[in-house]
Design an enzyme around this catalytic site. Structure first.
Site, short mmCIF file in Angstrom:
data_model
loop_
_atom_site.label_atom_id
_atom_site.label_comp_id
_atom_site.label_asym_id
_atom_site.label_seq_id
_atom_site.Cartn_x
_atom_site.Cartn_y
_atom_site.Cartn_z
CG ASP A 93 -49.25 22.34 -8.69
OD1 ASP A 93 -49.54 23.50 -8.12
OD2 ASP A 93 -48.25 21.68 -8.71
CG HIS A 116 -43.36 21.30 -7.10
ND1 HIS A 116 -44.32 21.89 -7.81
CD2 HIS A 116 -42.10 21.71 -7.80
CE1 HIS A 116 -43.57 22.58 -9.10
NE2 HIS A 116 -42.25 22.52 -8.82
CG ASN A 167 -64.93 20.93 -22.21
OD1 ASN A 167 -63.60 20.84 -22.22
ND2 ASN A 167 -65.89 20.24 -22.97
CE1 TYR A 184 -42.55 16.97 -16.02
CE2 TYR A 184 -41.95 18.94 -15.00
CZ TYR A 184 -42.38 17.85 -14.84
OH TYR A 184 -42.62 17.19 -13.77
CE LYS A 233 -44.53 12.43 -14.43
NZ LYS A 233 -44.88 11.42 -15.78
CG ASP A 245 -49.71 15.18 -9.65
OD1 ASP A 245 -48.51 14.51 -9.88
OD2 ASP A 245 -49.24 16.36 -9.66
CD GLN A 253 -69.35 -2.94 -0.18
OE1 GLN A 253 -68.28 -2.48 0.26
NE2 GLN A 253 -69.94 -3.96 -0.10
CG ASP A 287 -39.89 17.03 -5.57
OD1 ASP A 287 -39.59 17.29 -4.33
OD2 ASP A 287 -39.67 17.74 -6.65
CE1 TYR A 343 -37.05 19.96 -16.00
CE2 TYR A 343 -38.59 18.04 -15.21
CZ TYR A 343 -37.87 19.32 -15.16
OH TYR A 343 -38.41 20.02 -13.85
C1 F6R Z 1 -42.66 16.48 -10.06
C2 F6R Z 1 -42.49 17.89 -9.75
C3 F6R Z 1 -41.50 18.21 -9.07
C4 F6R Z 1 -40.46 19.42 -9.86
C5 F6R Z 1 -39.01 19.57 -9.27
C6 F6R Z 1 -38.31 20.53 -9.88
O1 F6R Z 1 -44.19 16.35 -10.43
O2 F6R Z 1 -43.32 18.62 -9.78
O3 F6R Z 1 -40.46 17.08 -8.75
O4 F6R Z 1 -40.28 18.88 -11.25
O5 F6R Z 1 -39.31 19.88 -8.02
O6 F6R Z 1 -39.17 21.67 -10.10
P1 F6R Z 1 -38.68 23.11 -10.76
O7 F6R Z 1 -38.35 22.77 -12.01
O8 F6R Z 1 -39.75 24.09 -10.57
O9 F6R Z 1 -37.46 23.67 -9.62
MG MG Z 2 -46.38 21.75 -8.51
MG MG Z 3 -48.64 17.65 -7.88
#
Ligand code: F6R
Ligand code: MG
Ligand code: MG
Length: 375
Positions: free
Chosen positions: A10, A17, A103, A227, A230, A232, A240, A285, A346
């Site tokens: 990301d 997001h 890496n 934090y 995520k 992801d 197959q 989100d 968090y």
């Molecule tokens: C989940 C994610 C979003 C942010 C949320 C708050 O993976 O990235 O849910 O946690 O939008 O974001 P901030 O703290 O950047 O305002």
């Molecule tokens: Mg993001």
């Molecule tokens: Mg993401």
């Protein structure tokens, strides 16, 4: 031998997001084209799921290679520059280090890589997910490679009777173990049923001696100590000829199973299988999305993708995800919608614990301001 690498990060969201900006996709596409022209890559494809940009690449350098990882790092620097120019949200979010060294391990971007001898026909599926974590692949991988109610081949194809070996990581203690399945299915389930900590990293066919699946297993929160979004996940599954068929690999996603992630990476919600065009989670989100891009690999070239969840057969799962989402949302800040405290990424609880420390008193002492003391 060729290597299929999915490296993702990301590097900025559009809007908030929810998605990757088209200019960032084009920039990554130009970098990929240059790398193919220079001979670094055999082939490459740029894809996205939510705010995560994935580089899907074939090459001959093997997994964890400096050349390929540094190429991905430089590409993410380039998309970050665009995100900054456009003032996109969280520009460079997953690039946790200032400089590349060797890496990408521990540096923020996630990756799944598989090295193999290309079979005469090599169908693979690249799964990309947003707003969830690597453990989200545990349930579908179990179903694909261990559940005969999902995978008919486990019963019908004799090449599958010997079963599969699952490599499971303990992300907290940085250890790993191999489970020989089906013999050790029950033991394995004890671990992989706790996907915040135990994550299937790869699956290998005992008969073919081939690795069939690989996942990304980084946890950004553990890497960064706080934090930072995520991690992801992405996953590669070969299909197959003695491995689960394409339809068996997709079948687990007809159930909108629960995963951790969604808003602020702090909620249990259903995962929704979607076409690439619908992979932009906006409500709360979420709900977390998964896309499945199918390729035939031929002489290392990526023939595809086919957008495999662009199929009405997954409509029911999408509807189920929306219904389950409504159900969970009504819990608001309560568990089981909100993650248990130990899984919350968090640092709110640490701050609160400090701030309120002096106000917590043993239940047996009198409360200074309480009107109704029981003693
Ligand atoms: C989940 C994610 C979003 C942010 C949320 C708050 O993976 O990235 O849910 O946690 O939008 O974001 P901030 O703290 O950047 O305002
Ligand atoms: Mg993001
Ligand atoms: Mg993401």
């Amino acid at each position: 031998m060729i290597t299929l690498s999915i490296i993702k990060a990301d590097t900025g969201g559009f809007v908030g997001h929810t998605a990757v900006h088209p200019d960032m996709m084009s920039e990554a596409g130009r970098e990929i084209a240059r790398a193919v022209e220079s001979g670094l890559l055999i082939d490459g494809h740029v894809a996205s799921c939510g705010d995560d940009l994935s580089l899907i690449m074939t090459h001959t350098y093997g997994p964890d290679t400096d050349l390929i990882h540094s190429f991905a790092w430089d590409t993410f620097q380039a998309t970050t520059r665009i995100a900054k120019q456009l003032g996109l949200y969280g520009a460079g979010q997953d690039l946790l280090s200032d400089a590349f060294s060797g890496n990408l391990r521990g540096m923020g971007p996630g990756y799944a890589e598989l090295e193999f001898e290309e079979r005469p026909s090599e169908p693979v599926i690249c799964f990309l997910a947003d707003k969830t974590e690597p453990g989200a692949w545990n349930l579908p991988l179990y179903k694909m490679f261990a559940d005969p109610f999902n995978t008919a081949g486990l019963v019908i194809d004799t090449k599958m009777h010997a079963g599969f070996t699952f490599e499971v990581y303990d992300l907290y203690d940085e250890k790993r173990i191999l489970f020989d399945c089906p013999a050790e299915l029950y033991e394995m389930l004890m671990y992989i049923g706790a996907p915040a900590r135990y994550v299937i990293h790869s699956v290998r066919s005992k008969t073919l001696g081939e690795t069939a699946a690989a996942t990304s297993t980084q946890r950004l929160s553990l890497i960064a100590g706080k934090y930072v979004g995520k991690d992801d996940p992405v996953m590669i599954v070969r299909c197959q000829s003695g491995l689960p068929a394409v339809g068996e690999v997709l079948e687990p996603f007809t159930f909108a199973y629960g995963v951790a992630g969604c808003m602020r990476g702090s909620h249990h919600t259903p995962i929704m299988p979607v076409s690439a065009g619908h992979a932009h989670p906006s409500r709360f989100d979420g709900p977390p999305r998964v896309v499945a891009l199918g390729f035939q690999i031929h002489d290392g070239k990526l023939i595809g993708p086919r957008d495999l969840f662009a199929d009405p057969a997954f409509d029911r799962a999408r509807q189920q995800a929306n219904e389950a989402m409504d159900y969970f949302r009504r819990h608001g800040p309560f568990e089981p919608h909100r993650l248990p405290l130990e899984d919350l990424e968090y640092t709110t609880m640490t701050v609160l614990t400090k701030r309120l420390a002096s106000r917590w008193t043993p239940m047996t002492t009198e409360l200074a301001t309480a009107g109704t003391s029981r003693r």
